[in-house]
Design a protein around this motif. Structure first.
Motif, short mmCIF file in Angstrom:
data_model
loop_
_atom_site.label_atom_id
_atom_site.label_comp_id
_atom_site.label_asym_id
_atom_site.label_seq_id
_atom_site.Cartn_x
_atom_site.Cartn_y
_atom_site.Cartn_z
N UNK A 256 1.04 -1.41 -0.24
CA UNK A 256 0.34 0.11 -0.18
C UNK A 256 1.05 1.02 -0.13
N UNK A 257 1.53 2.00 -0.75
CA UNK A 257 2.33 2.76 -1.55
C UNK A 257 1.26 4.21 -2.10
N UNK A 258 1.70 5.27 -1.59
CA UNK A 258 0.92 6.56 -2.43
C UNK A 258 2.43 7.54 -3.35
N UNK A 259 1.53 8.21 -3.97
CA UNK A 259 2.91 8.94 -4.21
C UNK A 259 3.70 9.80 -2.63
N UNK A 260 3.04 10.07 -2.16
CA UNK A 260 3.15 10.83 -1.03
C UNK A 260 3.78 9.70 -0.47
N UNK A 261 3.44 8.66 -0.09
CA UNK A 261 4.03 8.19 0.92
C UNK A 261 6.09 7.32 0.00
N UNK A 262 6.30 7.49 -0.92
CA UNK A 262 7.41 6.88 -1.71
C UNK A 262 8.19 8.14 -0.99
N UNK B 54 -3.00 -8.40 -0.52
CA UNK B 54 -3.64 -8.36 -1.14
C UNK B 54 -5.41 -7.63 -0.59
N UNK B 55 -6.10 -7.34 -0.93
CA UNK B 55 -7.56 -6.20 -0.68
C UNK B 55 -8.83 -7.24 -0.23
N UNK B 56 -9.35 -6.81 -0.08
CA UNK B 56 -10.87 -7.33 -0.95
C UNK B 56 -11.45 -7.94 -2.13
N UNK B 57 -11.54 -8.98 -2.16
CA UNK B 57 -12.32 -9.47 -3.70
C UNK B 57 -12.25 -7.75 -4.96
N UNK B 58 -11.95 -8.24 -5.93
CA UNK B 58 -12.21 -7.32 -7.23
C UNK B 58 -11.66 -6.26 -6.27
N UNK B 59 -10.32 -6.31 -5.94
CA UNK B 59 -9.68 -4.54 -5.43
C UNK B 59 -8.75 -4.62 -7.07
N UNK B 60 -8.87 -3.45 -7.35
CA UNK B 60 -7.82 -3.17 -8.43
C UNK B 60 -6.42 -3.26 -7.97
N UNK B 61 -5.24 -2.88 -8.62
CA UNK B 61 -4.70 -2.62 -8.55
C UNK B 61 -3.62 -1.67 -9.46
N UNK B 62 -2.34 -0.90 -9.89
CA UNK B 62 -2.03 -0.90 -10.40
C UNK B 62 -0.38 -1.41 -10.34
N UNK B 63 1.12 0.06 -10.95
CA UNK B 63 2.23 -0.66 -10.65
C UNK B 63 2.89 0.75 -10.20
N UNK B 64 3.72 0.77 -9.40
CA UNK B 64 4.13 2.55 -8.57
C UNK B 64 6.01 2.11 -8.71
N UNK B 65 5.72 2.94 -9.25
CA UNK B 65 7.54 2.94 -9.55
C UNK B 65 8.32 3.78 -8.30
N UNK B 66 9.21 2.74 -7.80
CA UNK B 66 10.34 3.15 -6.18
C UNK B 66 11.44 2.63 -6.98
N UNK B 67 12.52 3.76 -6.82
CA UNK B 67 13.81 3.12 -7.16
C UNK B 67 14.30 3.89 -5.66
#
Length: 438
Positions: free
Chosen positions: A83-89, A218-231
């Protein structure tokens, strides 16, 4: 359905890669690596008047090997989810860069992720505190961090680092003259590699694509995902006076693997039972520090390896593409005879080489004390000392001291060696020589 999923997946990968290329953090890590190697090459020239490595080649080596590690970890991360957001990165990188100002080895994600886990624990205790503005945004981002998943990522990264250290640790090792415990100069090696690792992490996102499997976090059933970049930037830095670089690298690799397995198990338990999150976060950086302190103590108890024996001259290093390399002379071995003459000093070595300017025959004693005989023709342009860097004697002109790394010394190209006055102990300004930084 499969085609639609593949298109969504492809667009997510493309967007994450473009975002990675637009982020400054990956380029900052490459710049730090390049400056570190540049500084190391300047130190080699100052100590030995020759270049033993190319800073550009070494930088490229760690970039492509870090890229391979990033691809492997990113593939494994498809089954984890963080669980990461751009602010978390941004919070992670700001914490990392602030820690780096204290000590360069704190660039490691084990410190920033672990400390953020501790901060998150106390922020959750003070749940009624809700500041506003930029501070409130940062507090919300830290509270929203998935610390167990991040610590699992740290553990996996250290597995990759342990394998990189075993594979490449010591390739760019720089020989040094160091003042020992009793003021006597001894030889040693500074080993340092930093790998910029670009990661593509699977994160839950509203409106993202669905997966045909359920990630570990993972989250609940049907959770959507995307890829985040973290160098991220993973590194290994060590000084050894009592072992060969490859031996030190293998020992460090084994300890990093044990640390990684312990952290992985503790992080998985913390994901199952949340009260363990604080313990896992503390273990992340305290156990890391414990490895470094233990390595320092162990190194201090070893007898110096690169000192001259009673008869012969100890080889500290061998220059690339030199006559010594062609003859198979290795670091740690001792040159006993040259053209039939026993050599116990540099002057005797040069005198023995002048006996036959067109050919030389050597008796070399290996690490087991057994003699081997090597020979080679001598040609114009060959190194005057066969291309060997000998262990220091009292006439050595330079020495370095062991001091903790600072970002100032890297950015300012502080060389950290001072010319020694004949007959006096050297008071040297230090190059940064932490033991087993990771």
């Amino acid at each position: 359905m499969d085609l639609e999923w593949a298109l969504q997946w492809g667009w997510s990968v493309l967007n994450a890669c473009l975002y990675l290329l637009l982020q400054p953090f990956y380029y900052i890590s490459i710049l730090i690596v390049a400056l570190g190697y540049r500084r190391q090459m300047l130190l080699e020239r100052k100590l030995f008047h020759t270049r033993m490595h190319s800073w550009a080649a070494e930088t490229w080596r760690v970039i492509w090997s870090g890229l391979l590690a990033g691809v492997a970890i990113s593939a494994l991360g498809m089954f984890v989810s963080v669980h990461l957001t751009s602010t978390s990165i941004v919070c992670l990188w700001i914490a990392t860069l602030l820690l780096m100002l204290v000590r360069v080895r704190y660039l490691c994600l084990a410190y920033s992720a672990g400390l953020l886990g501790v901060v998150q624990f106390f922020l959750n205790v003070a749940s009624g505190w809700q500041p506003g503005g930029a501070l409130g945004t940062a507090v919300a981002a830290i509270r929203g961090l998935d610390i167990p998943a991040l610590l699992v990522l740290v553990a996996v990264l250290h597995v990759a680092e342990a394998l990189l250290v075993r594979w490449q640790g010591g390739k760019a090792a720089t020989p040094l003259f160091v003042e020992g415990k009793r003021g006597r100069l001894v030889g040693g090696y500074r080993m340092e590699d930093l790998w910029p690792i670009p990661l593509l992490l699977l994160v839950p996102a509203q409106g993202g694509f669905t997966l045909p499997w359920t990630p570990l976090f993972g989250g609940a059933a049907g959770t959507g995902y995307m890829l985040a970049a973290l160098p991220v930037l993973m590194g290994f830095s060590s000084v050894t006076l009592g072992q060969l670089p490859r031996q030190k690298a293998a020992l460090t690799s084994n300890r990093l693997l044990l640390y990684s397995v312990a952290l992985l198990l503790l992080s998985l338990l913390a994901a199952w039972w949340s009260p363990l999150i604080l313990l896992a976060a503390l273990f992340s950086f305290l156990a890391h520090e414990a490895l470094i302190w233990y390595g320092n103590i162990e190194e201090s108890r070893l007898s110096p390896m690169f000192v001259h024996p009673e008869q012969g001259m100890r080889v500290l290093a061998v220059l690339p593409d030199s006559p010594a390399t062609a003859m198979g002379i290795l670091p740690g071995e001792a040159i006993y005879r040259v053209n039939g003459m026993v050599v116990n000093s540099r002057a005797e070595l040069h005198q023995a080489l002048r006996v036959n300017s067109a050919f030389c025959k050597l008796e070399v004693r290996n690490l087991q004390g057994e003699s081997k005989f090597v020979q080679r023709g001598m040609y114009d342009g060959d190194h005057h000392q066969l291309g060997v860097v000998l262990a220091p004697d009292e006439d050595a002109g330079w020495a370095v001291s062991i001091q903790p790394a600072s970002i100032y010394r890297i950015v300012a190209m502080h060389i950290g060696a001072r010319r020694r006055k004949a007959g006096q102990a050297s008071k040297t300004e230090g190059t940064h020589l932490d033991t087993m930084d990771s």
